[in-house]
Write a protein that holds these residues in place. Structure first.
Motif, PDB file in Angstrom:
ATOM      1  N   ILE A 721      92.111 -24.659  63.199  1.00 39.85           N
ATOM      2  CA  ILE A 721      90.869 -24.093  62.695  1.00 39.85           C
ATOM      3  C   ILE A 721      89.789 -24.152  63.771  1.00 39.85           C
ATOM      4  N   LEU A 722      89.839 -25.194  64.562  1.00 43.62           N
ATOM      5  CA  LEU A 722      88.810 -25.363  65.585  1.00 43.62           C
ATOM      6  C   LEU A 722      88.957 -24.368  66.723  1.00 43.62           C
ATOM      7  N   SER A 723      90.126 -23.813  66.867  1.00 43.97           N
ATOM      8  CA  SER A 723      90.266 -22.863  67.961  1.00 43.97           C
ATOM      9  C   SER A 723      90.823 -21.544  67.445  1.00 43.97           C
ATOM     10  N   PRO A 724      90.006 -20.814  66.795  1.00 40.98           N
ATOM     11  CA  PRO A 724      90.475 -19.534  66.260  1.00 40.98           C
ATOM     12  C   PRO A 724      90.781 -18.557  67.390  1.00 40.98           C
ATOM     13  N   PRO A 725      91.909 -17.894  67.300  1.00 37.41           N
ATOM     14  CA  PRO A 725      92.287 -16.982  68.389  1.00 37.41           C
ATOM     15  C   PRO A 725      91.447 -15.713  68.430  1.00 37.41           C
ATOM     16  N   THR A 726      90.752 -15.427  67.346  1.00 37.54           N
ATOM     17  CA  THR A 726      90.007 -14.165  67.308  1.00 37.54           C
ATOM     18  C   THR A 726      88.662 -14.251  67.992  1.00 37.54           C
ATOM     19  N   LEU A 727      88.256 -15.454  68.298  1.00 40.74           N
ATOM     20  CA  LEU A 727      86.921 -15.608  68.870  1.00 40.74           C
ATOM     21  C   LEU A 727      86.952 -15.262  70.350  1.00 40.74           C
ATOM     22  N   ARG A 728      86.085 -14.315  70.694  1.00 44.95           N
ATOM     23  CA  ARG A 728      86.076 -13.913  72.103  1.00 44.95           C
ATOM     24  C   ARG A 728      84.842 -14.452  72.792  1.00 44.95           C
ATOM     25  N   PRO A 729      84.983 -14.823  74.000  1.00 47.84           N
ATOM     26  CA  PRO A 729      83.828 -15.358  74.715  1.00 47.84           C
ATOM     27  C   PRO A 729      82.927 -14.244  75.252  1.00 47.84           C
ATOM     28  N   VAL A 730      82.162 -13.677  74.410  1.00 49.06           N
ATOM     29  CA  VAL A 730      81.237 -12.642  74.867  1.00 49.06           C
ATOM     30  C   VAL A 730      79.828 -13.053  74.495  1.00 49.06           C
ATOM     31  N   ALA A 731      78.883 -12.348  75.008  1.00 48.93           N
ATOM     32  CA  ALA A 731      77.497 -12.640  74.678  1.00 48.93           C
ATOM     33  C   ALA A 731      77.317 -12.516  73.173  1.00 48.93           C
ATOM     34  N   SER A 732      76.460 -13.347  72.659  1.00 46.01           N
ATOM     35  CA  SER A 732      76.403 -13.467  71.212  1.00 46.01           C
ATOM     36  C   SER A 732      75.932 -12.177  70.538  1.00 46.01           C
ATOM     37  N   HIS A 733      75.123 -11.403  71.262  1.00 48.22           N
ATOM     38  CA  HIS A 733      74.642 -10.186  70.608  1.00 48.22           C
ATOM     39  C   HIS A 733      75.708  -9.098  70.588  1.00 48.22           C
ATOM     40  N   LEU A 734      76.785  -9.335  71.313  1.00 45.93           N
ATOM     41  CA  LEU A 734      77.853  -8.348  71.292  1.00 45.93           C
ATOM     42  C   LEU A 734      78.852  -8.602  70.173  1.00 45.93           C
ATOM     43  N   LEU A 735      78.718  -9.748  69.558  1.00 49.11           N
ATOM     44  CA  LEU A 735      79.669 -10.078  68.508  1.00 49.11           C
ATOM     45  C   LEU A 735      79.423  -9.239  67.273  1.00 49.11           C
ATOM     46  N   SER A 736      80.514  -8.966  66.618  1.00 51.42           N
ATOM     47  CA  SER A 736      80.350  -8.278  65.355  1.00 51.42           C
ATOM     48  C   SER A 736      79.835  -9.266  64.317  1.00 51.42           C
ATOM     49  N   ASP A 737      79.430  -8.742  63.214  1.00 54.52           N
ATOM     50  CA  ASP A 737      78.875  -9.606  62.172  1.00 54.52           C
ATOM     51  C   ASP A 737      79.873 -10.664  61.758  1.00 54.52           C
ATOM     52  N   ARG A 738      81.087 -10.180  61.602  1.00 54.65           N
ATOM     53  CA  ARG A 738      82.111 -11.118  61.150  1.00 54.65           C
ATOM     54  C   ARG A 738      82.355 -12.221  62.171  1.00 54.65           C
ATOM     55  N   GLN A 739      82.341 -11.805  63.420  1.00 56.66           N
ATOM     56  CA  GLN A 739      82.574 -12.805  64.457  1.00 56.66           C
ATOM     57  C   GLN A 739      81.429 -13.808  64.532  1.00 56.66           C
ATOM     58  N   LYS A 740      80.238 -13.263  64.352  1.00 54.49           N
ATOM     59  CA  LYS A 740      79.087 -14.166  64.353  1.00 54.49           C
ATOM     60  C   LYS A 740      79.218 -15.173  63.237  1.00 54.49           C
ATOM     61  N   GLU A 741      79.633 -14.650  62.136  1.00 50.69           N
ATOM     62  CA  GLU A 741      79.805 -15.520  60.985  1.00 50.69           C
ATOM     63  C   GLU A 741      80.833 -16.614  61.284  1.00 50.69           C
ATOM     64  N   GLN A 742      81.873 -16.150  61.927  1.00 51.06           N
ATOM     65  CA  GLN A 742      82.947 -17.090  62.252  1.00 51.06           C
ATOM     66  C   GLN A 742      82.453 -18.172  63.224  1.00 51.06           C
ATOM     67  N   LEU A 743      81.698 -17.687  64.210  1.00 51.36           N
ATOM     68  CA  LEU A 743      81.180 -18.623  65.196  1.00 51.36           C
ATOM     69  C   LEU A 743      80.262 -19.631  64.537  1.00 51.36           C
ATOM     70  N   ALA A 744      79.413 -19.127  63.690  1.00 49.96           N
ATOM     71  CA  ALA A 744      78.480 -20.020  63.009  1.00 49.96           C
ATOM     72  C   ALA A 744      79.238 -21.036  62.170  1.00 49.96           C
ATOM     73  N   GLY A 745      80.276 -20.558  61.526  1.00 50.89           N
ATOM     74  CA  GLY A 745      81.072 -21.468  60.711  1.00 50.89           C
ATOM     75  C   GLY A 745      81.707 -22.549  61.558  1.00 50.89           C
ATOM     76  N   LEU A 746      82.182 -22.123  62.688  1.00 53.54           N
ATOM     77  CA  LEU A 746      82.841 -23.078  63.584  1.00 53.54           C
ATOM     78  C   LEU A 746      81.865 -24.134  64.069  1.00 53.54           C
ATOM     79  N   VAL A 747      80.672 -23.663  64.418  1.00 48.77           N
ATOM     80  CA  VAL A 747      79.665 -24.608  64.895  1.00 48.77           C
ATOM     81  C   VAL A 747      79.324 -25.606  63.801  1.00 48.77           C
ATOM     82  N   MET A 748      79.187 -25.096  62.620  1.00 46.70           N
ATOM     83  CA  MET A 748      78.891 -25.987  61.495  1.00 46.70           C
ATOM     84  C   MET A 748      80.010 -27.013  61.313  1.00 46.70           C
TER      85      MET A 748
END
Lengths: 943, 354
Positions: A721-748
């Motif tokens: 769970i901590l290392s989701p394969p779908t997360l791409r290392p791009v600038a945060s404003h380039l992330l799609s909504d879903r990815q942002k959500e995912q990132l935020a979830g991960l950070v939490m």
């Protein structure tokens, strides 16, 4: 050592033969030191006078003072070498050449010979009397000797070597004892000794006679232990290994330079060159006579003449060896290793060797042993006494410290080790601090005053690997005593038996020696015991209870070796099988039980048993062995729990079936049982890391997480769970909504489990696992290193690993999130109503909050409150912009705020405006002392 | 936050899995005085969740406000004083701790903390209970002495203090304590229950669960609810939308045990046994309890064995597990089992294939 006393007849003979003085003059002068001494005019005069008085008796002696002058005439007089005993014939030819020139000088210089020693002493106090002996037969002369042939008559006599003494040196300690390795005592002492000995013998004999006639009681009182009575009194009588003896002596000799001030006698360059010139002419003669002399040495003592022999060889042979020897012997300082550590089983003669060797080299032995006081302070003063001070009493020989049984008392004995270590290390430091250009190895000291350790120290121990000795072992020169051969021991025993008039067959003696494992002390004690009982020794006695068996505990390695190897005994083979089996049983049983330490023994068996090469097609043997080990484990645990120590007695018998099953003839490679303990320590370590992590997790999550079963059923999914394969290392404003959500979830998630990434040194195992990070010097790893827990050796690592860039983003975000929590977490719960009040414009405010908390966390108190609430899992879906999202969209707000960074001024303004519009800023934090303190005007309360 | 924590039922009413037990507990505490309780069951079955929910039922929301404390005790044990330190989790009304962390001195902890709790007994205000609750985790790891000292204390202070004991196996808890408690067995949830929970979570997360996917997860979860939910989340992270035949990533250590099992089937010799030992050490180092290793190993072996051998192998596994629990050095016994298995298997191979 017994010295031949010159008989009156001999002396007369000497007188008679004294007309061939010149040669002897020359030959006996080889002792001269390599440097010239200032010549005392008075003495010379006196000697001159003496010389005139007794011109005909000049065959042996010359004082050092004379000798000092010699180097001047060295070039013309090549015979005069220090140590090397140049052959007589060689010299003779030389002398014949320069007889004329030398004559007058020599007549002046050489002191007359005194056959009777005390006459000489009367005449000149400075010259210490030397033993001089001439004899017709070499066998009558004790020690080195050389043949002299009279020029006219062709009579051949053997003259004893003697030494010249340096009595002028004030800084040298030992006047009498500039020992050449021949005899350490002057003749007077020797004479006295021998007289005394003879006297004692007579006395003893008479007293024995009396005893026999009168009563047995007195004999008991008079009788000494044989061990003491026959303890070796000279180097030759030592029974221990010759190699060791010689090395010990060599080591002690290396101290000569610093202790006695004299260099080890070595050939000087001048002598060498002179020698080289003449060696060609008389080479054959030289070697010939060298041979004869060597034989004579051997007769006396091989060991004690290691030096002279060496020197001799170097002289008679090539110059190369000469150089080598010079280099070696010219060390000005004490030996490299200042401490000698002798170790070996009891009764091998370690203490005896130390004493004899030290005495032989002219030291006074000071012994500290286990029975003395061993506290650190007491021992320090004693050691310092010995090592740094000179005695003012009559016995001014330098002291040699012998610390016996240094391993004996672990607790207190450590004091001694520490003191010695301190001294040696202090010296080392000093030596390295000083410039030592010549060579580092010798660590030669110019000024001996500062040198803390200026006397030889010999330490004696039984167990080399005692923990207390560990530091000492590294700096000391270690000699391990091996058992003397049975034949040597038997010879000695036989000699003693003869002396005591005890009948013993050598077969019985050798059996005894074997039984006691060549422990001479115990052999002698046994013999004496038997002798007192008027019994003769026979082989059967030894096996029975007559001989006390030492309670010998062997080392663990020996025990394991015994377990894993079948013992082949010659005698056992002759017995029937069952008998030998029983004996073997007994042997192993007593071996294990005398060692104790069963836990370790079984660990060792476990560690090594599978490495053995025993034939086991269907693993039957292995099973029964492992079952035995299992039983030992059960027993151990049971004993521990119930404290029934008597049950320990059953442990040794568990070893025996294992031995019977797996024992092989070939020697196994035995390893110390490390793996079990390594496993245990690693386990504890990992548990500890888990536990500390567990404490960091906030309790509302952590309470449901048990450390015990965490690895068992949570860690793998958690890591996925901590290392989701779908997360791409791009600038945060380039992330799609879903990815942002995912990132935020991960950070939490990482925040709530207090996980983060941390820079670690790239360690090879990990970097090979993380193929993407392998090239990077920096590797970001999870802070509690959870990946370790699933990193089994030889296991394919299937987890997806985040890219380094992604990790960096995560680290950043987690840090930010933590700051937010820290600033807002405390007040979050309390201010819920307020939050509701300001719900409507929360979105904007959080933006500001994020901004402000970045810069000045204190001022942003009210907005961050809402952040805190959010973190405590109360998602408020009041976000205006993204109301459609569920709980996690708080973070997207947050993310947006990051994008807003380009106009901080604007945000700042807005934020301050908001804050000012707030009616009340006062907050009560339930008594926490870290409540926010800020100046508040009274006016604000009144509003 | 993980879904496991996120969708953990906070009150007894919301419990899905052990609904009947939850209802009974609720009745117990609301109608009458609560006795001492002993919860036991395998890990991941919901003991802790039930306990928390129960506390909330007793004390209301205040039970959720907990703080972690590292407390130190000075115990006067006759001639000497013992310093102890332990991490506790406490709210105003309850204290939770794992006394077995204190090692062999656990009994002092137990006595001391109960006395302390009894001393400052809460004032019986309206609506509040007149007792505090002490939650002790891992009671089965408590030493015998601690358990003995516990039984008297339990009775003596029962008016002011209730104990909730939590453990995996009640067999290690002494009879004396068991008889003083109301024993609540929390069995591992059945697969249907797990599926139900998974569907609940999926609905909350608004995920589309394909047909039979939840059942597959449940099957792989070893009847541990925690594992099931965790693997659901893992699947969600790895690949969403779900596909019916999506790989459910297994636990790493289980794969490792499977490797060991294949090793054992491949070759039977002391040399192989030595390799196996190394691997078992690896597992032990990584905090996998030895019993679990042995169990899993047997499980893996049984998958591959001929049926006629199964009984024998099971017998020996049980035998060695028993010895392992009696002893201390687990590796000896695991190894002995491995050797035994190798021997059995080799004999079998020889007899069948000659």
């Amino acid at each position: 050592m017994e010295f031949d006393i010159p008989l009156p007849e001999e002396l007369e003979l000497l007188e008679a033969n004294s007309h061939f003085y010149e040669e002897e003059d020359e030959y006996l002068n080889f002792e001269e030191p390599p440097y010239p001494y200032p010549i005392d005019g008075d003495e010379e005069k006196e000697e001159e006078r003496v010389a005139h008085k007794e011109p005909h008796v000049r065959q042996s002696e010359s004082s050092d003072i004379k000798g000092c002058k010699r180097p001047r005439s060295l070039i013309s007089d090549p015979i005069v070498n220090l140590d090397e005993v140049s052959p007589a014939s060689d010299k003779r030819s030389k002398i014949d050449d320069n007889r004329v020139e030398i004559e007058d000088e020599d007549w002046l210089r050489f002191s007359p010979v005194k056959e009777v020693v005390h006459v000489m002493e009367e005449e000149e106090e400075v010259v210490i009397p030397q033993e001089t002996m001439l004899s017709r037969y070499a066998s009558e002369i004790d020690g080195e000797c050389f043949p002299i042939t009279a020029p006219d008559g062709g009579d051949r006599v053997y003259a004893k070597f003697c030494r010249a003494l340096g009595d002028e040196e004030v800084n040298k300690l030992d006047v009498k004892d500039k020992s050449n390795g021949l005899i350490k005592d002057p003749i007077s002492v020797l004479l006295q000794q021998s007289e005394k000995e003879a006297f004692n013998k007579v006395l003893q004999a008479s007293s024995e006679d009396q005893n026999e006639t009168i009563s047995a009681e007195t004999s008991v009182m008079h009788e000494k232990l044989w061990v003491d009575k026959y303890s070796p009194s000279s180097f030759t009588e030592l029974l221990s290994d010759e190699q060791t003896n010689r090395e010990v002596l060599l080591w002690l000799k290396q101290w000569d330079a610093s202790v006695f001030g004299s260099e080890i006698r070595s050939t000087t360059e001048a002598v060498l060159s002179a020698l080289k010139r003449h060696s060609t002419t008389s080479h054959h003669q030289k070697s010939d006579s060298a041979f004869t002399r060597k034989k004579q040495f051997n007769r006396w003592s091989k060991e004690s003449f290691g030096y002279s022999k060496n020197a001799e060889v170097s002289n008679t042979n090539t110059a190369d060896i000469n150089d080598l020897w010079n280099k070696k012997s010219k060390l000005t300082g004490p030996p490299e290793q200042k401490i000698l550590l002798l170790c070996g089983a009891p009764g091998l003669g370690k203490t005896t060797l130390a004493h004899i060797a030290a005495k032989h080299c002219g030291y006074r032995v000071v012994e500290i042993n286990a029975s003395d006081e061993r506290s650190a302070s007491a021992i320090e003063t004693r050691i310092l006494d010995v090592v740094q001070m000179n005695s003012v009493t009559a016995d001014s020989r330098p002291k040699c410290l012998v610390i016996d049984e240094i391993d004996g008392a672990l607790g207190d004995g450590k004091g001694a080790v520490d003191v010695i270590l301190k001294m040696v290390l202090a010296e080392r430091k000093h030596a390295t601090g000083k410039e030592n250009v010549e060579n580092v190895k010798t660590s030669s000291k110019k000024d001996r005053r500062t040198a803390p350790l200026s006397r030889p120290v010999i330490c004696i121990c039984n167990d080399l690997y005692a923990p207390a000795l560990r530091p000492l072992r590294q700096i000391a020169k270690v000699h391990i005593f091996v058992q003397p051969t049975v034949s040597r021991v038997v010879n000695r025993l036989k000699y003693i038996c003869n002396m005591e008039g005890m009948k013993a067959r050598s077969f019985a003696l050798s059996a005894l020696a074997e039984y006691t494992e060549c422990d001479i002390r115990s052999c002698l004690n046994t013999l004496q015991f038997l002798y007192k009982k008027k019994e003769t020794i026979n082989v059967i006695d030894i096996g029975s209870q007559v001989v006390g068996r030492k309670d010998m505990s062997k080392s663990l390695f020996d025990i394991w070796k015994e377990i894993f190897t079948t013992r082949k005994m010659k005698r056992e083979r002759s017995n029937d099988a069952s008998g030998s089996g029983a004996k073997n049983f007994d042997f192993l049983h007593s071996l294990v039980s005398s060692r104790g330490d069963y836990d370790l023994i079984f660990d060792g068996i476990h560690e090594n048993i599978l490495q053995l090469h025993y034939h086991d097609p269907v693993m039957d043997k292995t099973i029964s062995c492992l079952d035995g080990l299992g039983t030992s484990d059960l027993l151990h645990r049971y004993i521990m729990r119930t404290q029934q120590m008597p049950l320990y007695v059953y442990f040794p018998s568990l070893v025996i079936p294992i031995h019977r099953r797996v024992a092989q003839i070939q020697k196994p490679m035995i390893e110390w049982p490390k793996s079990y303990h390594r496993c245990r320590t690693l386990l504890v370590e990992k548990q500890e890391s888990l536990r500390s992590w567990h404490h960091k997790i906030p309790p509302y999550i952590g309470r449901h997480l048990s450390i015990k079963s965490f690895v068992e059923d949570s860690i793998s999914p958690l890591l996925h769970i901590l290392s989701p394969p779908t997360l791409r290392p791009v600038a945060s404003h380039l992330l799609s909504d879903r990815q942002k959500e995912q990132l935020a979830g991960l950070v939490m998630l990482m925040c709530s489990y207090s996980l983060t990434y941390k820079n670690v040194k790239s360690d090879p195992v990990l970097s090979s696992l993380r193929e993407d990070a392998a090239s990077d010097a920096l590797v970001l790893a999870l802070d509690p290193h959870l990946f370790d827990f699933i990193n089994f050796k030889g296991h394919q690592f299937k987890h997806h690993v985040l890219a380094l860039a992604m990790k960096q983003v995560l680290v950043h975000e987690v840090e930010k999130q933590k700051i937010l929590q820290a600033s807002g977490g405390k007040s979050g719960i309390l201010n819920k109503p307020e939050i509701k009040k300001i719900n409507q414009d929360l979105a904007k405010k959080t933006n500001a909050a994020a901004n402000e908390s970045q810069r000045t966390p204190v001022t942003s108190k009210p907005p961050s409150v809402s952040v805190g609430t959010a973190t405590t899992s109360k998602p408020n879906s009041s976000d205006v912009k993204k109301a459609s999202r569920n709980a996690l969209n708080f973070f997207d707000r947050f993310r947006k705020s990051r994008k807003d960074y380009e106009d901080p001024e604007d945000v700042q303004n807005r934020a301050t405006a908001k804050r000012d519009s707030r009616p009340l800023l006062f907050k009560f934090n339930e008594g926490f002392t870290n409540a926010v303190k800020r100046p508040v005007r009274m006016r604000e309360f009144l509003l | 936050m993980l879904w496991v924590d996120k969708y953990r039922p906070k009150s007894l009413d919301k419990v899905i899995v052990h609904e009947d037990i939850a209802q009974k507990l609720k009745k117990l505490v609301s109608e009458q005085d609560c006795p001492h309780l002993l919860f036991y069951g395998p890990s991941g079955s919901g003991k802790k969740t039930l306990i928390m929910a129960l506390l909330k039922q007793i004390y209301g929301a205040s039970a959720e406000k907990v703080k972690v404390e590292n407390r130190a005790w000075k115990v006067d044990a006759g001639s000497r004083t013992i310093d102890l330190e332990l991490t506790t989790l406490s709210s105003t009304n309850h204290v939770e701790l794992t006394p077995s962390d204190a090692g062999f001195q656990d009994r002092y902890i137990v006595q001391e903390i109960i006395k302390e709790m009894a001393k400052n007994r809460p004032i019986d205000t309206k609506g509040k209970k007149g007792y505090k609750v002490l939650v002790l985790n891992e009671v089965d790891k408590l030493s015998r002495e601690a358990q003995h000292s516990l039984r008297r204390t339990m009775e003596k202070y029962s008016s002011s203090c209730r104990l909730i004991l939590c453990c995996n196996s009640s067999s290690k808890v002494t009879e004396a304590i068991k008889s003083r408690c109301l024993n609540v067995r929390i069995n591992a949830p059945s697969q249907e229950e797990i599926v139900k929970v998974l569907e609940f979570v999926a609905k909350k997360e608004s995920l589309q669960l394909p047909q039979g996917f939840a059942a597959r997860i449940a099957e792989k979860s070893n009847r541990s609810l925690r594992r099931a939910i965790l693997s659901l989340e893992t699947c969600r992270v790895q690949n969403y939308p779900f596909t019916g035949n999506q790989v459910i990533s297994p636990m790493d250590w289980e794969e490792y045990v499977a490797e060991i099992a294949t090793d054992m089937m491949k070759e039977q010799s002391p040399k192989k046994l030595f390799q196996v030992r190394g691997k078992v050490y690896e597992l032990l180092v990584n905090c996998i309890p030895p019993e679990v290793i042995l169990k899993r190993l047997l499980h893996e072996l049984l998958k591959k064995l001929d049926s006629e051998l199964k009984l024998e192998v099971c017998h020996w596994a049980a035998y060695y597990e028993h010895r392992m629990r009696l002893g201390q050095k687990a590796i000896f016994h695991i190894e002995a089992f491995v050797a035994k298995f190798m021997s059995i298997y080799k004999n079998f191979l020889i007899s069948t294939f000659g």
